[in-house]
Design a protein around this motif. Structure first.
Motif, mmCIF file in Angstrom:
data_model
loop_
_atom_site.group_PDB
_atom_site.id
_atom_site.type_symbol
_atom_site.label_atom_id
_atom_site.label_comp_id
_atom_site.label_asym_id
_atom_site.label_seq_id
_atom_site.Cartn_x
_atom_site.Cartn_y
_atom_site.Cartn_z
ATOM 1 N N GLY A 125 -8.734 6.258 0.064
ATOM 2 C CA GLY A 125 -7.735 6.154 -0.988
ATOM 3 C C GLY A 125 -6.998 4.827 -1.001
ATOM 4 N N ALA A 159 1.776 2.856 2.625
ATOM 5 C CA ALA A 159 1.443 3.673 3.794
ATOM 6 C C ALA A 159 1.473 2.798 5.034
ATOM 7 C CB ALA A 159 0.075 4.324 3.640
ATOM 8 N N ASP A 160 2.233 3.202 6.023
ATOM 9 C CA ASP A 160 2.370 2.421 7.245
ATOM 10 C C ASP A 160 1.220 2.748 8.193
ATOM 11 O OD1 ASP A 160 3.744 0.443 8.495
ATOM 12 O OD2 ASP A 160 5.202 1.747 9.463
ATOM 13 N N GLN A 161 0.005 2.371 7.787
ATOM 14 C CA GLN A 161 -1.202 2.770 8.506
ATOM 15 C C GLN A 161 -2.181 1.596 8.564
ATOM 16 O OE1 GLN A 161 -2.280 6.210 9.652
ATOM 17 N NE2 GLN A 161 -3.628 4.789 10.736
ATOM 18 N N GLU A 207 -0.099 18.047 4.294
ATOM 19 C CA GLU A 207 0.528 16.735 4.406
ATOM 20 C C GLU A 207 1.713 16.617 3.458
ATOM 21 O OE1 GLU A 207 -1.391 12.443 5.002
ATOM 22 O OE2 GLU A 207 -1.523 13.122 2.928
ATOM 23 N N SER A 209 0.812 -1.221 0.000
ATOM 24 C CA SER A 209 0.000 0.000 0.000
ATOM 25 C C SER A 209 0.844 1.270 0.000
ATOM 26 C CB SER A 209 -0.922 0.021 1.221
ATOM 27 O OG SER A 209 -0.193 0.339 2.385
ATOM 28 N N ARG A 233 -8.288 10.144 7.759
ATOM 29 C CA ARG A 233 -7.225 10.207 6.746
ATOM 30 C C ARG A 233 -6.043 11.054 7.186
ATOM 31 N NH1 ARG A 233 -3.573 11.135 4.118
ATOM 32 N NH2 ARG A 233 -3.283 11.212 1.861
ATOM 33 N N HIS A 235 -12.361 2.124 3.515
ATOM 34 C CA HIS A 235 -10.986 2.028 3.013
ATOM 35 C C HIS A 235 -10.868 2.589 1.599
ATOM 36 C CE1 HIS A 235 -7.182 -0.530 2.214
ATOM 37 N NE2 HIS A 235 -6.863 0.535 2.914
ATOM 38 N N ARG A 260 -5.287 3.568 1.288
ATOM 39 C CA ARG A 260 -4.013 3.678 2.014
ATOM 40 C C ARG A 260 -3.950 2.627 3.117
ATOM 41 N NH1 ARG A 260 -3.342 7.340 5.192
ATOM 42 N NH2 ARG A 260 -1.243 8.092 4.824
ATOM 43 N N GLY A 261 -2.769 2.066 3.325
ATOM 44 C CA GLY A 261 -2.573 1.161 4.439
ATOM 45 C C GLY A 261 -3.451 -0.067 4.355
#
Length: 298
Positions: free
Chosen positions: A53, A24-26, A290, A22, A248, A49, A55-56
């Motif tokens: 986007g 993203a470390d989320q 961001e 992904s 987000r 999710h 992410r993660g």
């Protein structure tokens, strides 16, 4: 057992693989409410999710619901029984990954998240909560239409709940008929029943916690909501927009940065009549913030 170890290893391998893919470390965790089933819970988690986007990684925490209207008391008992297992999941994720975590808990799922995190706060919290925040790395706890006794919530606040998440967002609505029915059945109003369910002492108590924000979505629900008014976090476009921005952008997105306005009393935040215009502008600005932050880190 060997079987449990094999399942745990397979879960962790897949989790790390998906995190890496992904970019993203989320980790996002969705905790469902009463009268729900696996397929609908998974679909809602997937929708959230998608609008984040992709992410993660998104996890749907499945505590056992009867999946029918007559199972309310059984569901409430199952939710309390599941607190320990949610606590173990959060502890496991913090031990095995360095990912940041965001938790969104709906309705009867709110006690699962709140009580588990308060227990972890008691176990690991220090004088200022910094050690617990660093260990568990929870960006935000989002409670939507929380079917949680106000007294239990106050106890959790006393028991170090605010020491774990960097931010907490509590969404409530006076148009939530599902919680009105629950109050009639149990004789106790819930945290998500609306601002008028809270006394001035309650508001002062919560406001004293700088990382806790209360959002009254009644105005948005009056404009966009359904008759039952309990699933606004994914069915009301205005409310879902704010929830998604809060999730987000984490602690970067304070209420005023998401287009919300403070009430005249200053106790809580609410959705203005021209929210859509504000939301678009705020989302664009949060993306720029961001990006600038990421450049500074580089």
């Amino acid at each position: 057992s060997a079987l449990n170890r094999d399942v745990s290893d397979a879960f962790l391998d897949r989790l790390k693989e998906d995190l890496s893919r992904s970019g993203a470390d989320q980790i996002y965790i969705f905790v469902h409410g009463y009268n729900t089933k696996l397929d609908s819970n998974t679909r809602i988690a997937a929708q959230i999710h998608h609008f984040l986007g992709g992410r993660g990684v998104m996890l749907s925490y499945e505590w056992p619901s009867r999946g029918n209207l007559t199972g309310y008391e059984a569901d409430k008992a199952s939710a309390l029984y599941s607190v320990r297992y949610f606590r173990l999941l959060i502890d496991y994720l913090s031990d095995q990954t360095d990912a940041r975590t965001t938790i969104i808990a709906h309705s009867a799922g709110a006690p699962v998240a709140v009580l588990a995190l308060s227990q972890l706060g008691l176990a690991y919290g220090g004088d200022d909560g910094a050690a617990a925040r660093e260990r568990f790395n929870i960006d935000r706890l989002v409670l939507v239409a929380p079917d949680l006794d106000i007294g239990l919530f106050e106890n959790a606040i006393h028991d170090e709940l605010p020491s774990l998440p960097r931010q907490m967002s509590i969404y409530m609505s006076t148009h939530d008929r599902a919680l009105e029915i629950a109050a009639w059945l149990r004789g106790v109003r819930s945290l998500g029943s609306g601002i008028d369910a809270l006394t001035e002492e309650d508001l002062l108590f919560i406001q004293d916690k700088p990382n806790v924000e209360i959002i009254d979505v009644g105005p948005a629900e009056k404009r966009n909501g359904s008759w039952l008014g309990h699933s606004y976090f994914h069915s009301d476009p205005w409310v879902s927009s704010d929830v998604l921005m809060a999730m987000r952008f984490g602690a970067l997105a304070q209420p005023q940065d998401r287009g919300l306005v403070q009430s005249e009393s200053g106790w809580y935040w609410t959705v203005p009549h021209d929210y859509l215009e504000h939301a678009i502008r705020c989302a664009q600005e949060l993306v720029r913030m961001e990006e600038h932050l990421a450049e500074d880190i580089k």
